[in-house]
Design a protein around this motif. Structure first.
Motif, mmCIF file in Angstrom:
data_model
loop_
_atom_site.group_PDB
_atom_site.id
_atom_site.type_symbol
_atom_site.label_atom_id
_atom_site.label_comp_id
_atom_site.label_asym_id
_atom_site.label_seq_id
_atom_site.Cartn_x
_atom_site.Cartn_y
_atom_site.Cartn_z
ATOM 1 N N UNK A 71 0.538 -1.362 -0.293
ATOM 2 C CA UNK A 71 0.359 0.311 -0.096
ATOM 3 C C UNK A 71 0.918 1.286 -0.449
ATOM 4 N N UNK A 72 1.721 0.832 0.325
ATOM 5 C CA UNK A 72 2.820 2.158 0.634
ATOM 6 C C UNK A 72 3.717 2.417 0.118
ATOM 7 N N UNK A 73 4.149 1.381 -0.173
ATOM 8 C CA UNK A 73 5.398 1.421 -0.647
ATOM 9 C C UNK A 73 7.165 0.398 0.089
ATOM 10 N N UNK A 74 7.989 -0.197 -0.236
ATOM 11 C CA UNK A 74 9.200 -0.573 0.858
ATOM 12 C C UNK A 74 9.058 0.785 1.008
ATOM 13 N N UNK A 75 10.395 1.776 0.733
ATOM 14 C CA UNK A 75 11.050 2.389 1.132
ATOM 15 C C UNK A 75 9.999 3.178 2.759
ATOM 16 N N UNK A 76 9.020 3.293 1.790
ATOM 17 C CA UNK A 76 8.234 4.368 3.345
ATOM 18 C C UNK A 76 7.730 3.450 4.617
ATOM 19 N N UNK A 77 8.100 1.818 4.633
ATOM 20 C CA UNK A 77 7.710 1.010 5.691
ATOM 21 C C UNK A 77 8.930 0.712 6.539
ATOM 22 N N UNK A 78 10.040 1.189 5.519
ATOM 23 C CA UNK A 78 11.093 0.862 5.912
ATOM 24 C C UNK A 78 12.194 2.292 6.978
ATOM 25 N N UNK A 79 11.439 3.059 6.393
ATOM 26 C CA UNK A 79 12.109 4.446 7.048
ATOM 27 C C UNK A 79 11.000 4.551 8.505
ATOM 28 N N UNK A 80 9.752 4.029 8.921
ATOM 29 C CA UNK A 80 8.712 3.987 9.474
ATOM 30 C C UNK A 80 9.039 2.572 10.719
ATOM 31 N N UNK A 81 10.045 2.008 9.782
ATOM 32 C CA UNK A 81 11.234 0.885 10.996
ATOM 33 C C UNK A 81 11.638 1.704 12.070
ATOM 34 N N UNK A 82 12.508 3.068 10.634
ATOM 35 C CA UNK A 82 13.366 3.709 11.648
ATOM 36 C C UNK A 82 13.173 4.499 12.655
ATOM 37 N N UNK B 59 8.618 -2.416 22.624
ATOM 38 C CA UNK B 59 7.511 -3.128 21.640
ATOM 39 C C UNK B 59 7.744 -1.978 20.589
ATOM 40 N N UNK B 60 8.713 -1.277 20.940
ATOM 41 C CA UNK B 60 8.362 -0.342 19.484
ATOM 42 C C UNK B 60 9.912 -1.175 18.693
ATOM 43 N N UNK B 61 10.695 -1.415 19.662
ATOM 44 C CA UNK B 61 12.440 -1.843 18.778
ATOM 45 C C UNK B 61 11.932 -2.876 17.822
ATOM 46 N N UNK B 62 11.084 -3.475 18.595
ATOM 47 C CA UNK B 62 10.381 -5.437 17.942
ATOM 48 C C UNK B 62 8.964 -5.226 16.391
ATOM 49 N N UNK B 63 8.370 -3.629 16.675
ATOM 50 C CA UNK B 63 8.197 -3.789 15.299
ATOM 51 C C UNK B 63 8.863 -2.645 14.057
ATOM 52 N N UNK B 64 9.759 -1.796 15.221
ATOM 53 C CA UNK B 64 10.409 -1.415 14.136
ATOM 54 C C UNK B 64 11.632 -2.669 13.433
ATOM 55 N N UNK B 65 12.244 -3.516 14.033
ATOM 56 C CA UNK B 65 13.070 -4.643 13.374
ATOM 57 C C UNK B 65 11.858 -4.845 12.571
ATOM 58 N N UNK B 66 10.000 -5.538 13.065
ATOM 59 C CA UNK B 66 10.023 -6.719 11.890
ATOM 60 C C UNK B 66 9.660 -5.516 10.060
ATOM 61 N N UNK B 67 9.626 -4.325 10.728
ATOM 62 C CA UNK B 67 9.039 -3.866 9.659
ATOM 63 C C UNK B 67 10.329 -3.243 8.701
ATOM 64 N N UNK B 68 12.121 -3.651 9.353
ATOM 65 C CA UNK B 68 13.011 -3.114 8.325
ATOM 66 C C UNK B 68 13.816 -4.758 7.755
ATOM 67 N N UNK B 69 13.254 -5.667 8.138
ATOM 68 C CA UNK B 69 13.186 -7.286 8.459
ATOM 69 C C UNK B 69 12.712 -7.548 7.502
ATOM 70 N N UNK B 70 11.428 -6.678 7.143
ATOM 71 C CA UNK B 70 10.351 -7.191 5.821
ATOM 72 C C UNK B 70 10.613 -6.618 4.301
ATOM 73 N N UNK B 71 10.944 -5.535 5.021
ATOM 74 C CA UNK B 71 11.392 -4.580 3.932
ATOM 75 C C UNK B 71 12.686 -4.788 2.965
ATOM 76 N N UNK B 72 13.604 -5.263 4.133
ATOM 77 C CA UNK B 72 15.341 -5.614 3.086
ATOM 78 C C UNK B 72 14.712 -6.776 2.636
ATOM 79 N N UNK B 73 13.843 -7.600 3.187
ATOM 80 C CA UNK B 73 14.059 -8.751 2.336
ATOM 81 C C UNK B 73 13.251 -8.902 1.251
ATOM 82 N N UNK B 74 11.796 -8.134 1.593
ATOM 83 C CA UNK B 74 11.655 -7.596 -0.176
ATOM 84 C C UNK B 74 12.393 -6.135 -0.487
ATOM 85 N N UNK B 75 12.862 -5.900 -0.777
ATOM 86 C CA UNK B 75 14.049 -5.174 -1.728
ATOM 87 C C UNK B 75 15.603 -5.809 -1.944
#
Length: 181
Positions: free
Chosen positions: A48-59, A83-99
């Protein structure tokens, strides 16, 4: 590496800060939930928002963790920060895997995946093994400050990739080599 550096130090830091071991166990449980529960919708967010937007949200979420961790050592600081650390990791890990899946030809898949995994495991091993020493020598604040350069590099890489993708969309031929005579 950011997530493991902090997560590994958290139970020890909580004990040093006078929190009971049961509280540390609860914090880690919620952290793990934060790591994996978002996986049910992270892919949809990326579409919906793009991989880079989700990864930026993870950071941004990881920076939120750092802000909370630096603001206090009470139970709720550890809980909400992890909790924020976990969700941020998820966004970066899934985003990075997508890239990663978009970065190679099918014939290169095995070599690229193996190289990625090798480098990733080196980074997380260094982070995990240095976590206790960093905490012991410099304290909880230093553990959290130590992740800022890594987050800065991640954010810079996301921005650079975003600029590159935008240029390619504006001029699709820019990435091609000139024809040889």
């Amino acid at each position: 590496a950011v997530m493991l550096l902090v997560m590994t130090a958290t139970p020890l830091a909580m004990q040093i800060c006078g929190q009971p071991i049961a509280a540390a166990a609860t914090v880690i449980q919620w952290h793990v939930l934060g790591m994996f529960a978002p996986s049910f919708f992270t892919g949809n967010l990326i579409r919906r928002f793009g991989v880079l937007t989700i990864m930026t949200s993870g950071v941004a979420l990881l920076l939120g963790h750092v802000a909370i961790a630096l603001s206090g050592i009470e139970y709720l600081h550890f809980l909400s920060g992890l909790i924020l650390l976990g969700v941020g990791w998820n966004f970066l890990f899934v985003g990075g895997t997508t890239l990663l899946t978009d970065a190679y030809r099918p014939s290169e898949r095995a070599k690229v995946q193996a190289t990625h995994d090798f480098l990733m495991y080196i980074a997380i091993s260094i982070a995990t093994f240095s976590s206790g020493s960093l905490l012991s020598a410099f304290g909880w604040r230093a553990v959290n400050l130590a992740v800022l350069p890594m987050l800065g590099i991640a954010l810079l890489m996301i921005v650079v990739l975003g600029v590159k993708q935008q240029r390619e969309r504006q001029n699709p031929k820019a990435g091609l080599s000139p024809p040889t005579p």
